[in-house]
Design a protein around this motif. Structure first.
Motif, PDB file in Angstrom:
ATOM      1  N   LEU A 121       4.145   0.168 -11.071  1.00 17.24           N
ATOM      2  CA  LEU A 121       4.159   1.579 -10.134  1.00 17.24           C
ATOM      3  C   LEU A 121       4.246   2.728 -11.548  1.00 17.24           C
ATOM      4  CD1 LEU A 121       6.446   1.195  -7.340  1.00 17.24           C
ATOM      5  CD2 LEU A 121       3.793   1.084  -7.414  1.00 17.24           C
ATOM      6  N   CYS A 122       5.046   2.467 -12.462  1.00 19.91           N
ATOM      7  CA  CYS A 122       5.124   3.665 -13.377  1.00 19.91           C
ATOM      8  C   CYS A 122       4.162   3.661 -14.303  1.00 19.91           C
ATOM      9  CB  CYS A 122       6.347   3.265 -14.249  1.00 19.91           C
ATOM     10  SG  CYS A 122       7.914   3.186 -13.541  1.00 19.91           S
ATOM     11  N   LEU A 123       3.270   2.650 -14.509  1.00 18.69           N
ATOM     12  CA  LEU A 123       1.934   2.456 -15.366  1.00 18.69           C
ATOM     13  C   LEU A 123       0.815   3.354 -14.544  1.00 18.69           C
ATOM     14  CD1 LEU A 123       2.121  -0.894 -17.020  1.00 18.69           C
ATOM     15  CD2 LEU A 123       2.585   1.347 -18.193  1.00 18.69           C
ATOM     16  N   LEU A 124       0.877   3.089 -13.257  1.00 23.43           N
ATOM     17  CA  LEU A 124      -0.106   3.820 -12.287  1.00 23.43           C
ATOM     18  C   LEU A 124       0.044   5.328 -12.422  1.00 23.43           C
ATOM     19  CD1 LEU A 124      -0.431   1.025  -9.727  1.00 23.43           C
ATOM     20  CD2 LEU A 124      -2.256   1.458 -11.283  1.00 23.43           C
ATOM     21  N   ASN A 125       1.509   5.646 -12.322  1.00 26.14           N
ATOM     22  CA  ASN A 125       1.576   6.860 -12.354  1.00 26.14           C
ATOM     23  C   ASN A 125       1.755   7.589 -13.801  1.00 26.14           C
ATOM     24  OD1 ASN A 125       2.391   9.038 -10.733  1.00 26.14           O
ATOM     25  ND2 ASN A 125       4.494   8.809 -11.181  1.00 26.14           N
ATOM     26  N   GLY A 126       1.306   6.951 -14.681  1.00 28.52           N
ATOM     27  CA  GLY A 126       1.218   7.578 -15.811  1.00 28.52           C
ATOM     28  C   GLY A 126       2.507   7.773 -16.699  1.00 28.52           C
ATOM     29  N   GLU A 127       3.638   7.072 -16.278  1.00 24.92           N
ATOM     30  CA  GLU A 127       4.724   7.390 -16.776  1.00 24.92           C
ATOM     31  C   GLU A 127       4.878   6.433 -18.094  1.00 24.92           C
ATOM     32  OE1 GLU A 127       6.988   9.372 -15.783  1.00 24.92           O
ATOM     33  OE2 GLU A 127       6.346   9.659 -13.600  1.00 24.92           O
TER      34      GLU A 127
ATOM     35  N   ARG B  58       0.948  -1.123  -0.079  1.00 20.82           N
ATOM     36  CA  ARG B  58      -0.194   0.014   0.208  1.00 20.82           C
ATOM     37  C   ARG B  58       0.677   1.174  -0.029  1.00 20.82           C
ATOM     38  NH1 ARG B  58      -3.098  -1.437   3.705  1.00 20.82           N
ATOM     39  NH2 ARG B  58      -1.735  -0.304   5.334  1.00 20.82           N
ATOM     40  N   LYS B  59       1.942   1.205   0.666  1.00 21.42           N
ATOM     41  CA  LYS B  59       2.746   2.208   0.419  1.00 21.42           C
ATOM     42  C   LYS B  59       3.421   2.667  -0.587  1.00 21.42           C
ATOM     43  CE  LYS B  59       4.193   2.533   5.670  1.00 21.42           C
ATOM     44  NZ  LYS B  59       5.252   2.271   6.525  1.00 21.42           N
ATOM     45  N   LEU B  60       3.901   1.206  -1.325  1.00 20.22           N
ATOM     46  CA  LEU B  60       4.618   1.618  -2.694  1.00 20.22           C
ATOM     47  C   LEU B  60       3.299   2.263  -3.615  1.00 20.22           C
ATOM     48  CD1 LEU B  60       6.230  -1.597  -3.154  1.00 20.22           C
ATOM     49  CD2 LEU B  60       7.343   0.224  -3.114  1.00 20.22           C
ATOM     50  N   ILE B  61       2.253   1.650  -3.476  1.00 19.60           N
ATOM     51  CA  ILE B  61       1.087   2.287  -4.605  1.00 19.60           C
ATOM     52  C   ILE B  61       0.787   3.819  -4.130  1.00 19.60           C
ATOM     53  CG2 ILE B  61      -1.136   1.944  -5.189  1.00 19.60           C
ATOM     54  CD1 ILE B  61       0.872  -0.240  -6.387  1.00 19.60           C
ATOM     55  N   ARG B  62       0.672   3.847  -2.761  1.00 15.43           N
ATOM     56  CA  ARG B  62       0.184   5.309  -2.332  1.00 15.43           C
ATOM     57  C   ARG B  62       1.343   6.612  -3.034  1.00 15.43           C
ATOM     58  NH1 ARG B  62      -0.926   4.552   2.914  1.00 15.43           N
ATOM     59  NH2 ARG B  62       1.142   5.116   3.542  1.00 15.43           N
ATOM     60  N   ALA B  63       2.654   6.161  -2.919  1.00 19.06           N
ATOM     61  CA  ALA B  63       3.407   7.163  -3.316  1.00 19.06           C
ATOM     62  C   ALA B  63       3.607   7.130  -4.751  1.00 19.06           C
ATOM     63  CB  ALA B  63       5.004   7.026  -2.508  1.00 19.06           C
ATOM     64  N   ARG B  64       4.130   5.940  -5.241  1.00 19.91           N
ATOM     65  CA  ARG B  64       4.076   5.789  -6.622  1.00 19.91           C
ATOM     66  C   ARG B  64       5.197   6.980  -7.375  1.00 19.91           C
ATOM     67  NH1 ARG B  64      -1.908   5.482  -9.213  1.00 19.91           N
ATOM     68  NH2 ARG B  64      -1.864   7.468  -8.390  1.00 19.91           N
ATOM     69  N   ARG B  65       6.208   6.926  -6.583  1.00 20.29           N
ATOM     70  CA  ARG B  65       7.406   7.926  -7.205  1.00 20.29           C
ATOM     71  C   ARG B  65       8.235   7.185  -8.063  1.00 20.29           C
ATOM     72  NH1 ARG B  65       6.283  13.304  -5.556  1.00 20.29           N
ATOM     73  NH2 ARG B  65       5.271  13.376  -3.565  1.00 20.29           N
ATOM     74  N   ARG B  66       8.785   7.782  -9.080  1.00 21.11           N
ATOM     75  CA  ARG B  66       9.730   7.252  -9.750  1.00 21.11           C
ATOM     76  C   ARG B  66      11.014   6.605  -9.185  1.00 21.11           C
ATOM     77  NH1 ARG B  66      10.784  11.352 -12.694  1.00 21.11           N
ATOM     78  NH2 ARG B  66       9.378  11.060 -14.469  1.00 21.11           N
ATOM     79  N   ARG B  67      11.221   7.162  -7.987  1.00 21.12           N
ATOM     80  CA  ARG B  67      12.430   6.774  -7.037  1.00 21.12           C
ATOM     81  C   ARG B  67      12.062   5.489  -6.727  1.00 21.12           C
ATOM     82  NH1 ARG B  67      12.900  11.106  -2.509  1.00 21.12           N
ATOM     83  NH2 ARG B  67      10.669  10.982  -2.878  1.00 21.12           N
TER      84      ARG B  67
END
Length: 240
Positions: free
Chosen positions: A193-199, A111-120
């Motif tokens: 994570l990148c796809l969820l963030n629209g990257e 959940r923490k990974l999904i919530r932040a969704r930073r490129r880092r």
């Protein structure tokens, strides 16, 4: 005294002393200067206003240049893999992979990974996967990678290591195969994570690593396999 040509004129006022006149004129000039003095603005006022305006902005991450640093041949390889996998990484793929990741990792960590969704997060996960594949043959090195401070420079290495450690603990395979499956699961999660963030996948370090290591057919198989049982990811070992 009266002027001899103006005998009937009124008596002139007595002249004021030079010293008094100079004092009054000096006081008047000082008063005028006081009224016309302008307050100089504080040198830090502009800087403070700039800092306040910047403080209200949403922090942005620097653009990832990993793809730009590749040779033209490697960029073409990544682009070809993206086109070949475009029909696989749909919204249904994202939902299915998120479900599989939640099966093997704790809900809090994922959940923490999904919530932040930073490129880092993607860069940290990509580095964790590389280290797992490099140390998969030696159990003590693998435990050292996941338990030490190797990824402290990435800022979010602790979360990435925790996620990888939980995958290794919960994937029911021997250590060697478990390490490969966990590394592929970590990379697939980075792509998610990148796809969820629209990257753009050209900016996804996990996908770039997969595209440069595996053939585009193997990359697509990894993506489709990740929708089902992650133990099957152990078949996709590292290639030179």
């Amino acid at each position: 005294m009266r002027c001899w040509q103006h005998k009937h004129a009124p008596v002139a006022r007595p002249k004021r002393s030079t010293t008094r006149r100079r004092a009054s004129s000096g006081a008047r000039s000082i008063g005028q200067r006081r009224t016309t003095v302008r307050r100089t603005p504080n040198r830090n006022s502009r800087g403070n206003a700039t800092r306040r305006s910047r403080a209200g902005r949403k922090p942005t991450e620097p653009r990832d240049r990993s793809y730009d640093r590749l040779t033209p041949a490697k960029q073409e390889r990544v682009d070809s893999a993206i086109q070949f996998c475009a029909d696989a990484v749909t919204d249904g793929w994202q939902e299915a992979v998120a479900g599989r990741a939640a099966d093997y990792a704790s809900s809090e960590t994922f959940r923490k990974l999904i919530r932040a969704r930073r490129r880092r997060h993607c860069k940290a996960l990509a580095e964790v996967a590389k280290l797992i594949l490099a140390a998969k043959a030696k159990a003590h090195e693998l435990l050292g990678v996941l338990g030490g401070g190797v990824l402290s420079l990435f800022g979010l290495g602790d979360l990435a290591k925790r996620f990888a450690r939980e995958l290794i603990e919960h994937i029911p395979l021997p250590l060697d195969a478990k390490a490969i499956a966990a590394a592929r699961g970590v990379q697939v999660t980075g792509v998610l994570l990148c796809l969820l963030n629209g990257e753009d996948l050209r900016r996804c370090q996990c996908f770039i690593d997969l595209a440069l290591e595996q053939s585009k057919t193997a990359v697509k198989k990894i993506m489709t396999t990740a929708m089902e049982d992650w133990t099957q990811l152990a078949w996709f070992g590292a290639k030179a």
